[in-house]
Scaffold this active site. Sequence first.
Site, PDB file in Angstrom:
ATOM      1  N   HIS A  21     -65.291  25.890  64.488  1.00 58.41           N
ATOM      2  CA  HIS A  21     -64.569  25.599  65.731  1.00 58.41           C
ATOM      3  C   HIS A  21     -64.664  26.778  66.692  1.00 58.41           C
ATOM      4  CE1 HIS A  21     -61.822  22.868  63.148  1.00 58.41           C
ATOM      5  NE2 HIS A  21     -62.565  22.069  63.891  1.00 58.41           N
ATOM      6  N   ARG A  99     -72.385  18.573  63.623  1.00 56.14           N
ATOM      7  CA  ARG A  99     -72.898  19.252  62.436  1.00 56.14           C
ATOM      8  C   ARG A  99     -74.046  18.490  61.811  1.00 56.14           C
ATOM      9  NH1 ARG A  99     -67.194  19.297  59.647  1.00 56.14           N
ATOM     10  NH2 ARG A  99     -67.582  17.200  60.348  1.00 56.14           N
ATOM     11  N   SER A 137     -62.760  21.201  58.257  1.00 57.43           N
ATOM     12  CA  SER A 137     -61.371  21.537  57.927  1.00 57.43           C
ATOM     13  C   SER A 137     -60.901  20.823  56.675  1.00 57.43           C
ATOM     14  CB  SER A 137     -60.443  21.181  59.097  1.00 57.43           C
ATOM     15  OG  SER A 137     -60.694  21.995  60.203  1.00 57.43           O
TER      16      SER A 137
END
Length: 170
Positions: A21, A99, A137
């Site tokens: 992030h 990603r 996350s």
Amino acid sequence: MRHTMRIGLYPGTFDPITLGHIDIIARAAKMFDRLVIGVAINRDKGPLFTLEERVALVEQELKPYSGDGRGEIVVRPFDNLLVHFAEEVGAQSIVRGLRAVSDFEYEFQMVGMNSYLNDDIETVFLMADVKYQPIASRLVKEIARLGGDVSNFVTPAVAEALTARVAAQR
């Protein structure tokens, strides 16, 4: 000639904020006069940290990135439709990190829906740096819950907060 302020919005749950992030934010902040980091409430994801804690962690982690050739970085919580929040903060662009191909498929659908709601707001995709591509996350929380070392995925302060939260839940 008047310069129109370029405002970007990078939304996310940031539960917790990861090095991936932070990389996207640091790079995106160079593209805009102001980058708003929208911390989503998203009760459906059952966040580990409260909204207030996530906002505080994001603000803490982004202090080193203000100035230095980057635009202003502002952190704001939101709980409404992303396009409505973008309109609220005056964003012309929504920034999204990618990603993998699976991220693109989901984001592609979101862009289509968002453009139906407001076709004046563009979505800008930034590819994750290769060293951050596997970081999510959700996986960082799983590693922490199982007693693993998360120091390669988050900053020391976030690792400490994550470890403390997981320990408190045991």
